[in-house]
Design a protein around this motif. Structure first.
Motif, mmCIF file in Angstrom:
data_model
loop_
_atom_site.group_PDB
_atom_site.id
_atom_site.type_symbol
_atom_site.label_atom_id
_atom_site.label_comp_id
_atom_site.label_asym_id
_atom_site.label_seq_id
_atom_site.Cartn_x
_atom_site.Cartn_y
_atom_site.Cartn_z
ATOM 1 N N LYS A 15 -2.777 -11.048 -27.714
ATOM 2 C CA LYS A 15 -1.353 -11.200 -28.024
ATOM 3 C C LYS A 15 -0.516 -10.900 -26.779
ATOM 4 C CE LYS A 15 -1.681 -11.597 -32.594
ATOM 5 N NZ LYS A 15 -1.175 -12.643 -33.397
ATOM 6 N N LEU A 16 0.544 -11.653 -26.585
ATOM 7 C CA LEU A 16 1.433 -11.487 -25.432
ATOM 8 C C LEU A 16 2.490 -10.434 -25.751
ATOM 9 C CD1 LEU A 16 1.927 -15.273 -24.618
ATOM 10 C CD2 LEU A 16 0.268 -13.690 -23.620
ATOM 11 N N VAL A 17 2.071 -9.166 -25.740
ATOM 12 C CA VAL A 17 2.977 -8.096 -26.168
ATOM 13 C C VAL A 17 3.457 -7.202 -25.022
ATOM 14 C CG1 VAL A 17 2.055 -8.018 -28.504
ATOM 15 C CG2 VAL A 17 1.084 -6.530 -26.748
ATOM 16 N N TRP A 18 2.821 -7.291 -23.862
ATOM 17 C CA TRP A 18 3.159 -6.355 -22.787
ATOM 18 C C TRP A 18 4.266 -6.861 -21.871
ATOM 19 C CZ3 TRP A 18 -2.576 -4.823 -21.621
ATOM 20 C CH2 TRP A 18 -2.967 -3.850 -22.536
ATOM 21 N N GLY A 19 4.818 -8.028 -22.179
ATOM 22 C CA GLY A 19 5.934 -8.530 -21.393
ATOM 23 C C GLY A 19 5.862 -10.027 -21.207
ATOM 24 N N ARG A 20 6.692 -10.510 -20.306
ATOM 25 C CA ARG A 20 6.760 -11.940 -20.004
ATOM 26 C C ARG A 20 6.902 -12.120 -18.495
ATOM 27 N NH1 ARG A 20 5.919 -13.868 -24.622
ATOM 28 N NH2 ARG A 20 7.267 -13.515 -26.386
ATOM 29 N N VAL A 21 6.401 -13.256 -18.018
ATOM 30 C CA VAL A 21 6.604 -13.627 -16.627
ATOM 31 C C VAL A 21 7.839 -14.506 -16.584
ATOM 32 C CG1 VAL A 21 5.642 -14.792 -14.618
ATOM 33 C CG2 VAL A 21 4.134 -13.484 -16.133
ATOM 34 N N ILE A 22 8.859 -14.033 -15.864
ATOM 35 C CA ILE A 22 10.125 -14.754 -15.746
ATOM 36 C C ILE A 22 10.411 -14.947 -14.263
ATOM 37 C CG2 ILE A 22 12.609 -14.707 -16.219
ATOM 38 C CD1 ILE A 22 11.936 -12.864 -18.641
ATOM 39 N N ASP A 23 10.548 -16.190 -13.842
ATOM 40 C CA ASP A 23 10.789 -16.517 -12.426
ATOM 41 C C ASP A 23 9.775 -15.832 -11.511
ATOM 42 O OD1 ASP A 23 13.022 -18.133 -13.029
ATOM 43 O OD2 ASP A 23 14.354 -16.387 -13.017
ATOM 44 N N SER A 24 8.521 -15.918 -11.881
ATOM 45 C CA SER A 24 7.392 -15.362 -11.107
ATOM 46 C C SER A 24 7.373 -13.832 -11.060
ATOM 47 C CB SER A 24 7.377 -15.907 -9.677
ATOM 48 O OG SER A 24 7.247 -17.309 -9.694
ATOM 49 N N ASN A 25 8.161 -13.185 -11.891
ATOM 50 C CA ASN A 25 8.168 -11.719 -11.952
ATOM 51 C C ASN A 25 7.747 -11.265 -13.344
ATOM 52 O OD1 ASN A 25 9.255 -11.120 -9.304
ATOM 53 N ND2 ASN A 25 11.158 -11.991 -10.072
ATOM 54 N N MET A 26 6.908 -10.244 -13.385
ATOM 55 C CA MET A 26 6.496 -9.680 -14.665
ATOM 56 C C MET A 26 7.574 -8.723 -15.153
ATOM 57 S SD MET A 26 4.335 -9.521 -17.043
ATOM 58 C CE MET A 26 4.096 -8.430 -18.425
ATOM 59 N N VAL A 27 8.106 -8.985 -16.328
ATOM 60 C CA VAL A 27 9.116 -8.130 -16.946
ATOM 61 C C VAL A 27 8.428 -7.448 -18.127
ATOM 62 C CG1 VAL A 27 11.356 -8.034 -18.080
ATOM 63 C CG2 VAL A 27 10.949 -9.699 -16.247
ATOM 64 N N LEU A 28 8.241 -6.137 -18.007
ATOM 65 C CA LEU A 28 7.517 -5.386 -19.026
ATOM 66 C C LEU A 28 8.356 -5.172 -20.279
ATOM 67 C CD1 LEU A 28 5.889 -2.571 -16.849
ATOM 68 C CD2 LEU A 28 4.814 -4.666 -17.684
ATOM 69 N N SER A 29 7.700 -5.312 -21.419
ATOM 70 C CA SER A 29 8.318 -4.941 -22.689
ATOM 71 C C SER A 29 8.151 -3.427 -22.846
ATOM 72 C CB SER A 29 7.608 -5.654 -23.839
ATOM 73 O OG SER A 29 6.278 -5.172 -23.959
#
Length: 104
Positions: A15-29
């Motif tokens: 599951k994709l729960v630890w964050g998202r990659v936005i504009d090549s940067n990992m943004v942690l949840s």
């Protein structure tokens, strides 16, 4: 003198729960911040262990560990060290899971 171990820990059912990659940067949840917070668990186990690099991704964590053999009380074999790293990883997963429940 150092041994290196590459560890990958995946989320339940990927599951994709630890964050998202936005504009090549990992943004942690909030969950990803818990996963990152407990990475110091590995170094807390023994002074001979260092987290050389780590990266929290949306559904997994990459960890590069080094273990300085001269810092250990005895010279364990490869099998014993693999077992030790596996046990540390299980503890990391438990701490991360407990940390998630503490968010609520």
């Amino acid at each position: 003198d150092k041994l290196y171990f590459y560890v990958t820990v995946r989320t339940f059912k990927n599951k994709l729960v630890w964050g998202r990659v936005i504009d090549s940067n990992m943004v942690l949840s909030a969950y990803g911040k818990v996963a990152a917070k407990y990475l110091d668990h590995y170094e807390g186990v023994h002074s001979a262990i260092t987290v050389e690099e780590s990266c929290v991704m949306p559904n997994h964590v990459h960890i590069l560990l080094s273990i300085k053999r001269s810092g250990l009380e005895y010279d364990p074999g490869e099998t014993a060290l693999k077992r030790f790293v596996a046990e540390m990883t299980e503890e990391y997963k438990q701490k991360t899971t407990v940390g998630l429940y503490e968010l609520y």
